[in-house]
Design a protein around this motif. Structure first.
Motif, PDB file in Angstrom:
ATOM      1  N   THR A   2      17.577 -47.645  11.434  1.00 30.05           N
ATOM      2  CA  THR A   2      16.429 -47.130  10.739  1.00 30.05           C
ATOM      3  C   THR A   2      16.795 -45.877   9.683  1.00 30.05           C
ATOM      4  O   THR A   2      18.022 -45.610   9.925  1.00 30.05           O
ATOM      5  N   VAL A   3      15.807 -45.563   8.960  1.00 32.64           N
ATOM      6  CA  VAL A   3      16.381 -44.424   8.188  1.00 32.64           C
ATOM      7  C   VAL A   3      16.414 -43.217   8.892  1.00 32.64           C
ATOM      8  O   VAL A   3      17.429 -42.582   8.432  1.00 32.64           O
ATOM      9  N   ALA A   4      15.750 -42.838   9.785  1.00 35.80           N
ATOM     10  CA  ALA A   4      15.923 -41.883  10.892  1.00 35.80           C
ATOM     11  C   ALA A   4      17.400 -41.976  11.222  1.00 35.80           C
ATOM     12  O   ALA A   4      18.244 -40.785  11.314  1.00 35.80           O
ATOM     13  N   GLU A   5      17.871 -43.017  11.685  1.00 32.55           N
ATOM     14  CA  GLU A   5      19.209 -43.050  12.218  1.00 32.55           C
ATOM     15  C   GLU A   5      20.283 -42.651  11.421  1.00 32.55           C
ATOM     16  O   GLU A   5      21.306 -42.202  11.448  1.00 32.55           O
ATOM     17  N   MET A   6      20.056 -43.036   9.987  1.00 29.73           N
ATOM     18  CA  MET A   6      20.975 -42.754   8.928  1.00 29.73           C
ATOM     19  C   MET A   6      20.845 -41.319   8.359  1.00 29.73           C
ATOM     20  O   MET A   6      21.851 -40.784   7.861  1.00 29.73           O
ATOM     21  N   LEU A   7      19.766 -40.612   8.558  1.00 25.76           N
ATOM     22  CA  LEU A   7      19.604 -39.247   8.293  1.00 25.76           C
ATOM     23  C   LEU A   7      20.426 -38.358   9.003  1.00 25.76           C
ATOM     24  O   LEU A   7      20.236 -38.231  10.369  1.00 25.76           O
ATOM     25  N   ARG A   8      21.290 -37.742   8.454  1.00 31.34           N
ATOM     26  CA  ARG A   8      22.135 -36.984   9.390  1.00 31.34           C
ATOM     27  C   ARG A   8      22.294 -35.560   9.240  1.00 31.34           C
ATOM     28  O   ARG A   8      22.861 -34.556   9.873  1.00 31.34           O
ATOM     29  N   GLU A   9      21.615 -35.220   7.871  1.00 29.42           N
ATOM     30  CA  GLU A   9      21.716 -33.588   7.425  1.00 29.42           C
ATOM     31  C   GLU A   9      20.586 -33.534   6.715  1.00 29.42           C
ATOM     32  O   GLU A   9      20.152 -34.394   5.867  1.00 29.42           O
ATOM     33  N   LEU A  10      20.064 -32.150   6.726  1.00 30.38           N
ATOM     34  CA  LEU A  10      18.930 -31.688   5.927  1.00 30.38           C
ATOM     35  C   LEU A  10      19.053 -30.147   5.607  1.00 30.38           C
ATOM     36  O   LEU A  10      19.783 -29.425   6.464  1.00 30.38           O
ATOM     37  N   ILE A  24      15.627 -36.893  16.146  1.00 27.46           N
ATOM     38  CA  ILE A  24      16.679 -38.145  15.780  1.00 27.46           C
ATOM     39  C   ILE A  24      17.870 -38.083  16.606  1.00 27.46           C
ATOM     40  O   ILE A  24      18.283 -39.052  17.088  1.00 27.46           O
ATOM     41  N   ALA A  25      18.366 -36.716  16.791  1.00 23.32           N
ATOM     42  CA  ALA A  25      19.491 -36.769  17.636  1.00 23.32           C
ATOM     43  C   ALA A  25      19.290 -37.211  19.217  1.00 23.32           C
ATOM     44  O   ALA A  25      20.083 -37.636  19.703  1.00 23.32           O
TER      45      ALA A  25
END
Length: 55
Positions: A2-10, A24-25
């Motif tokens: 999912t997009v949430a799983e691909m999102l690793r930094e903000l 997400i973590a």
């Protein structure tokens, strides 16, 4: 994945980003990944990294 799983930094400047990455973590840990959310001063970011990189 999912997009949430691909999102690793903000960016750390938005107060909504840390709780989002924490959720997400949690999901990644539930799937068996050993991850942690850390603050990276260079770039002013919150990032999800493997726990072994934190130690």
């Amino acid at each position: 994945m999912t997009v949430a799983e691909m999102l690793r930094e903000l960016p750390a400047g938005d107060s909504r980003n840390l709780p989002l990455l924490d959720r997400i973590a949690e999901g990644l840990r539930a799937q068996g990944e050993d991850v942690e959310v850390v603050y990276v001063p260079r770039g002013d970011l919150y990032r999800i990294v493997p726990r072994k990189q934190v130690a």
